[in-house]
Design a protein around this motif. Sequence first.
Motif, mmCIF file in Angstrom:
data_model
loop_
_atom_site.group_PDB
_atom_site.id
_atom_site.type_symbol
_atom_site.label_atom_id
_atom_site.label_comp_id
_atom_site.label_asym_id
_atom_site.label_seq_id
_atom_site.Cartn_x
_atom_site.Cartn_y
_atom_site.Cartn_z
ATOM 1 N N VAL A 215 35.440 -20.249 108.761
ATOM 2 C CA VAL A 215 35.645 -20.758 107.400
ATOM 3 C C VAL A 215 34.920 -19.871 106.391
ATOM 4 C CG1 VAL A 215 35.189 -22.683 105.841
ATOM 5 C CG2 VAL A 215 36.020 -23.134 108.154
ATOM 6 N N LEU A 216 33.679 -19.505 106.707
ATOM 7 C CA LEU A 216 32.919 -18.635 105.813
ATOM 8 C C LEU A 216 33.555 -17.252 105.713
ATOM 9 C CD1 LEU A 216 29.204 -19.460 106.695
ATOM 10 C CD2 LEU A 216 30.407 -19.976 104.572
ATOM 11 N N LEU A 217 34.030 -16.734 106.844
ATOM 12 C CA LEU A 217 34.648 -15.409 106.830
ATOM 13 C C LEU A 217 35.945 -15.404 106.030
ATOM 14 C CD1 LEU A 217 34.057 -14.077 110.454
ATOM 15 C CD2 LEU A 217 32.866 -13.468 108.350
ATOM 16 N N GLU A 218 36.647 -16.524 106.018
ATOM 17 C CA GLU A 218 37.855 -16.617 105.197
ATOM 18 C C GLU A 218 37.509 -16.468 103.719
ATOM 19 O OE1 GLU A 218 41.174 -16.783 105.679
ATOM 20 O OE2 GLU A 218 40.696 -16.264 107.741
ATOM 21 N N GLU A 219 36.356 -17.038 103.316
ATOM 22 C CA GLU A 219 35.911 -16.875 101.928
ATOM 23 C C GLU A 219 35.556 -15.418 101.659
ATOM 24 O OE1 GLU A 219 36.013 -19.103 99.528
ATOM 25 O OE2 GLU A 219 36.934 -20.467 100.981
ATOM 26 N N LEU A 220 35.008 -14.760 102.675
ATOM 27 C CA LEU A 220 34.694 -13.347 102.543
ATOM 28 C C LEU A 220 35.950 -12.529 102.298
ATOM 29 C CD1 LEU A 220 32.634 -11.027 102.784
ATOM 30 C CD2 LEU A 220 32.974 -11.085 105.252
ATOM 31 N N ARG A 221 37.053 -12.922 102.947
ATOM 32 C CA ARG A 221 38.311 -12.184 102.775
ATOM 33 C C ARG A 221 38.815 -12.295 101.335
ATOM 34 N NH1 ARG A 221 43.562 -13.191 106.481
ATOM 35 N NH2 ARG A 221 43.316 -15.320 105.713
ATOM 36 N N VAL A 222 38.590 -13.436 100.696
ATOM 37 C CA VAL A 222 39.005 -13.602 99.296
ATOM 38 C C VAL A 222 38.312 -12.576 98.416
ATOM 39 C CG1 VAL A 222 38.929 -15.164 97.311
ATOM 40 C CG2 VAL A 222 39.525 -16.045 99.580
ATOM 41 N N PHE A 223 37.042 -12.295 98.730
ATOM 42 C CA PHE A 223 36.284 -11.341 97.930
ATOM 43 C C PHE A 223 36.621 -9.899 98.278
ATOM 44 C CE2 PHE A 223 32.875 -14.661 97.182
ATOM 45 C CZ PHE A 223 33.090 -14.711 95.810
ATOM 46 N N ASP A 224 36.685 -9.593 99.556
ATOM 47 C CA ASP A 224 36.781 -8.194 99.953
ATOM 48 C C ASP A 224 37.473 -8.088 101.305
ATOM 49 O OD1 ASP A 224 36.125 -5.568 100.999
ATOM 50 O OD2 ASP A 224 34.739 -5.433 99.325
ATOM 51 N N ASN A 225 38.716 -7.662 101.292
ATOM 52 C CA ASN A 225 39.508 -7.612 102.515
ATOM 53 C C ASN A 225 39.028 -6.521 103.465
ATOM 54 O OD1 ASN A 225 41.710 -8.896 103.883
ATOM 55 N ND2 ASN A 225 42.838 -6.976 103.660
ATOM 56 N N HIS A 226 38.434 -5.460 102.925
ATOM 57 C CA HIS A 226 37.945 -4.371 103.769
ATOM 58 C C HIS A 226 36.763 -4.842 104.617
ATOM 59 C CE1 HIS A 226 36.020 -0.107 104.063
ATOM 60 N NE2 HIS A 226 36.620 -0.450 105.172
ATOM 61 N N VAL A 227 35.768 -5.415 103.965
ATOM 62 C CA VAL A 227 34.603 -5.909 104.697
ATOM 63 C C VAL A 227 35.024 -7.008 105.667
ATOM 64 C CG1 VAL A 227 32.332 -6.991 104.491
ATOM 65 C CG2 VAL A 227 33.064 -5.317 102.789
ATOM 66 N N TYR A 228 35.901 -7.889 105.207
ATOM 67 C CA TYR A 228 36.397 -8.955 106.081
ATOM 68 C C TYR A 228 37.074 -8.364 107.319
ATOM 69 C CZ TYR A 228 39.656 -12.395 107.940
ATOM 70 O OH TYR A 228 40.367 -13.209 108.777
ATOM 71 N N GLY A 229 37.908 -7.329 107.098
ATOM 72 C CA GLY A 229 38.638 -6.737 108.220
ATOM 73 C C GLY A 229 37.699 -6.173 109.274
ATOM 74 N N VAL A 230 36.628 -5.515 108.832
ATOM 75 C CA VAL A 230 35.659 -4.950 109.766
ATOM 76 C C VAL A 230 34.930 -6.058 110.520
ATOM 77 C CG1 VAL A 230 33.506 -3.646 109.950
ATOM 78 C CG2 VAL A 230 35.345 -2.821 108.457
#
Length: 834
Positions: A616-631
């Motif tokens: 759930v937290l990582l999904e919020e991270l994807r909203v901010f920055d897809n690159h960091v989320y992808g890694v």
Amino acid sequence: MASTPPHWSLFTATTSNNRHTRHQQQPNHRQWLPPRGPRSLSNRKKLPTFSPLLTPNSSPPLSSDFSGRRSTRFASKMHFNRPKTTTSTRHTPAAEDALHSLTAFSGADDETTFQSLISTFEPTLRGSDDYTFLLRELGNRGECDKALLLYHFAVQRERRKNERGKLASAMIGTLGRLGKVSIAKTVFESALSGGYGNTVYAFSALISAYGRSNLHNEAITVFDSMKSYGLRPNLVTYNAVIDACGKGGMEFSKVAEFFGEMERIGVQPDRITFNSLLGVCSRGGLWEVARSLFDEMANRKIEQDVFSYNTLLDAICKGGQMDLSFDILAQMRANRITPNVVSYSTVIDGFAKAVRFEEALSLFDEMRHLGIALDRVSYNALLSIYTKAGRDEEALDVLREMASVGIKKDVVTYNALLGGYGKRGKYVEVKSVFHEMKRERVLPNLLTYSTLIDVYSKGGLYREAMEVFREFKSVGLRGDVVLYSALIDALCKSGLVGSAVSLIDEMTKEGISPNVVTYNSIIDAFGRSAAMESRDGSLSTLTGTEENRVIEIFEQLTTESSNRKKKECEEGVNELFSMLEVIRKMHQLDIKPNVVTFSAILNACSRCNSFEDASVLLEELRVFDNHVYGVVHGLLMGRRENVWLQARSLFDKLKEMDGSTASAFYNALTDMLWHFGQKRGAQLVALEGRSRQVWENVWSTSCLDLHLMSSGAARAMVHAWLLNIRSIVFEGHELPKVMSILTGWGKHSKVVGDGALRPAVEALLRGMNAPFYLSKCNMGRFTSSSSVVASWLRESATLELLTLHDHLTTKANTTMRSRDQQGQDSLKLQPLLL
């Protein structure tokens, strides 16, 4: 806080209610320009994202917001030693005589007498040229009242409309330089209604006046209104609005739209245009865009002056490219442009912020060798370096030298001393410096009080912090985001997270917008511990004004600091919900996170009880920055082969940051991976950090130094180090007689000896039956003899104990894992042999 252009950000593009956008794209525009088209205050759409300096196949760039750099330096300082341009030099000697008499006159409050004095010079003055000269020079001397009286006198006697328009433009420009923007607006409106203010120069002067006061929205409104008066903006107008938008913190992509528009209508930019654009890059740390602009100036045969180079240096330093700054200094000399005190001060400030003090000090030595006299800014920077580095004797030498050359200590000097001593916990010196400051009648400013509150709060001296806050309120200063962020950070570190959130509401009511630093404290507090202290009864009991609320919080902290008891923690689901609310609020306010935010979120993930909560937290991270989320998500799911290229580009960006920021991210990422069983991935990340020297002096054949590592990174590193030692043993090399693993003994913990790293490593060693034992003379060191370690490493079962695996793996990684198991003896995690 500097904004980041959408095309440079990794975050999902958003729009704000006070931004201009254009929609029609013209062909063959410059790489760093956004699409061109009409602006509208009421019709705002999302700008298309594009990356001007990268090829389509390259990895997406990390924005300057990611690095979290901020600076109190302003690009306007780069004007130092640059000749002032004048709009006219066609004044007569009579104007010089009049200026001497007007500046000597001491009765400006007596309007009649002052006008009588002007009347004596009137017959010898030659129209608007002499009057505009007088207005400008009176303004340069800070004589605002005299300039206004002279202006009204001249306008009343001048009958020609064009000449009256020149006077109005000169008066508006003078008021703008003096920061009297409201009076400038009045003069403009009076001239407009009088029929002589309808000129491009009057509009341009008002735009410039708004820009000097950081009122870029008002400047744009004036710019847009010109068309309704039948006026066509010229080069001066465009330069004024570009400069205004830059000073107002507008994103580069928006400012560059004005550049595209002026070229479209045939107005050719000049050096001032490009210097203003460079200033925008400087404020945002957009060093790559700044270099592109600088090259464009050369392509157009536009001369680059010392201001151009200084602003480029500022952008490069704020972008963390300190090694590149040396190349720019060399280029200046090659082009026969001598670096001045601002050039050096800019680079020195960059090295100081990167905690590269020795290089900063070597540049000071170079300045002295070249005979470049230090100014107050340089001395203050040098003083700040010495105090932060704990070199008190050198700091005292700087103070003595300042006094010897006649430079008195100012508020910046004292702030540097307070900050330097405060960071090292020297609270007696902090109090002494603050008392001296007041004794010398140097008025503390907002930064002074913010620094003191931050220093005392972090040191647990809440009573002192409370008294400073009382004094701050008593002198009538208004808090800013820095002060509130310091208060909020202190509350978070004391466990009063609910009260900190409440204080965000208070600052918002005061019209102060929180920034990424403010929210980072909240997120970090939520993620620091799964068992958050629930002392937030203060949230419901605190009432009254903002001042009383803060005082009550400090009083509560003062009472609790001597005898603080932990209470029952909130349920994990409530903490997770609160953290999500904070993250979503950041997104709602278009506050872009930086690497500190991501580290805090990853820390929170590593403390989640379930993989689902972390997701759930990582999904919020994807909203901010897809690159960091992808890694992060790819490593968490075991897709190492697929994401490692992206990961390396992320690590490349981290390398540009200061060591503490970079190590915090590596620590958070490895902790999260280790927590969810992705131990092989955690090890690879830790080894990547080692190869990039994120942690200094990590290992040698005889010693593994785990200082400043998180428990996840440290445990992964222990496995890697022991595997490396095993390879040395099997290759027949001799080991040092004593083998050591250093963890530190928790001297930076709240309770000395209570650090989390040592027990985590101790449990790991015991779990593997590794023959390392706590040293009797050093409670942060595990030791063993080389013969015992070598014997243990030769045991058949040891290899399986040392080899890490991921709990989750993709099909490709499963194959790779099988190969790892087949050739364990030849395992080399990196080229690790020394």
